[in-house]
Design a protein around this motif. Structure first.
Motif, short mmCIF file in Angstrom:
data_model
loop_
_atom_site.label_atom_id
_atom_site.label_comp_id
_atom_site.label_asym_id
_atom_site.label_seq_id
_atom_site.Cartn_x
_atom_site.Cartn_y
_atom_site.Cartn_z
N LEU A 34 0.84 -1.20 0.00
CA LEU A 34 0.00 0.00 0.00
C LEU A 34 0.88 1.25 0.00
N LEU A 35 1.92 1.27 0.83
CA LEU A 35 2.81 2.44 0.89
C LEU A 35 3.42 2.72 -0.48
N ARG A 36 3.89 1.68 -1.15
CA ARG A 36 4.54 1.89 -2.45
C ARG A 36 3.51 2.26 -3.52
N ASP A 37 2.37 1.56 -3.53
CA ASP A 37 1.35 1.85 -4.54
C ASP A 37 0.79 3.26 -4.38
N GLU A 38 0.84 3.80 -3.17
CA GLU A 38 0.33 5.15 -2.89
C GLU A 38 1.47 6.15 -2.69
N CYS A 39 2.62 5.86 -3.26
CA CYS A 39 3.76 6.77 -3.15
C CYS A 39 3.33 8.17 -3.61
N PRO A 40 3.57 9.18 -2.77
CA PRO A 40 3.08 10.52 -3.10
C PRO A 40 3.96 11.34 -4.04
N CYS A 41 5.03 10.77 -4.56
CA CYS A 41 5.94 11.58 -5.39
C CYS A 41 5.31 11.92 -6.73
N ALA A 42 5.82 12.94 -7.37
CA ALA A 42 5.30 13.41 -8.66
C ALA A 42 5.46 12.34 -9.74
N GLY A 43 6.52 11.55 -9.67
CA GLY A 43 6.72 10.50 -10.66
C GLY A 43 5.69 9.39 -10.59
N CYS A 44 5.13 9.17 -9.40
CA CYS A 44 4.13 8.11 -9.23
C CYS A 44 2.69 8.65 -9.32
N LYS A 45 2.44 9.81 -8.72
CA LYS A 45 1.08 10.35 -8.65
C LYS A 45 0.83 11.52 -9.58
N GLY A 46 1.88 12.09 -10.13
CA GLY A 46 1.71 13.30 -10.93
C GLY A 46 1.77 14.52 -10.02
N GLU A 47 1.53 15.67 -10.61
CA GLU A 47 1.56 16.90 -9.83
C GLU A 47 0.64 17.93 -10.47
N GLY A 65 12.05 -5.90 -5.91
CA GLY A 65 12.44 -5.06 -4.79
C GLY A 65 11.54 -3.85 -4.56
N MET A 66 10.56 -3.64 -5.41
CA MET A 66 9.75 -2.42 -5.27
C MET A 66 8.86 -2.42 -4.02
N TYR A 67 8.61 -3.58 -3.44
CA TYR A 67 7.80 -3.65 -2.23
C TYR A 67 8.65 -4.00 -1.00
N GLU A 68 9.94 -3.75 -1.10
CA GLU A 68 10.85 -4.00 0.01
C GLU A 68 11.59 -2.71 0.36
N ILE A 69 11.63 -2.40 1.64
CA ILE A 69 12.29 -1.16 2.08
C ILE A 69 13.75 -1.44 2.43
N LYS A 70 14.61 -0.60 1.89
CA LYS A 70 16.05 -0.66 2.15
C LYS A 70 16.41 0.20 3.37
N ASN A 71 15.76 1.39 3.46
CA ASN A 71 16.11 2.33 4.53
C ASN A 71 14.94 3.30 4.76
N ILE A 72 14.87 3.83 5.97
CA ILE A 72 13.87 4.83 6.34
C ILE A 72 14.61 5.99 6.98
N GLU A 73 14.34 7.20 6.51
CA GLU A 73 14.96 8.39 7.10
C GLU A 73 13.87 9.40 7.45
#
Length: 105
Positions: A34-47, A65-73
């Motif tokens: 859900l987090l990845r499918d709802e990514c809020p960036c312009a490349g995923c959702k537009g702007e 790997g698109m549904y696996e998290i490498k790091n959180i900041e």
């Protein structure tokens, strides 16, 4: 006036979910898909620029790997940035947006 909840702990659990413990003692588990499918960036959702909506050139397709998290900041005191194992990392998830996503599950 509603006070914004602040996460005290953010971690990954064994069920492929982001576990968030908030400062009001509530706990949310949000599926990574859900987090990845709802990514809020312009490349995923537009702007939207000057009232005109610009959609992404192509819809995201599955990548290993698109549904696996490498790091959180953390981003300031209002958001987190997720770094996915397929090297996507432009989405900034505000705490308010995370709470909204948690309510969808």
């Amino acid at each position: 006036m509603n006070k914004t909840k602040i996460p005290l702990k953010i971690s990954l659990n064994k069920n492929s979910e982001l576990l968030i413990v908030w400062n009001d003692d509530s706990v949310n588990e949000i599926k990574l898909k859900l987090l990845r499918d709802e990514c809020p960036c312009a490349g995923c959702k537009g702007e939207t620029i000057l009232g005109k909506v610009h959609l992404p050139i192509s819809l995201p397709t599955y990548k290993p790997g698109m549904y696996e998290i490498k790091n959180i900041e953390t981003v300031g005191v209002y958001a987190i940035q997720l770094f996915w194992k397929d090297n996507h990392n432009t989405g900034i998830y505000t705490y308010e947006y995370l709470q909204l996503l948690a309510n969808l599950t």
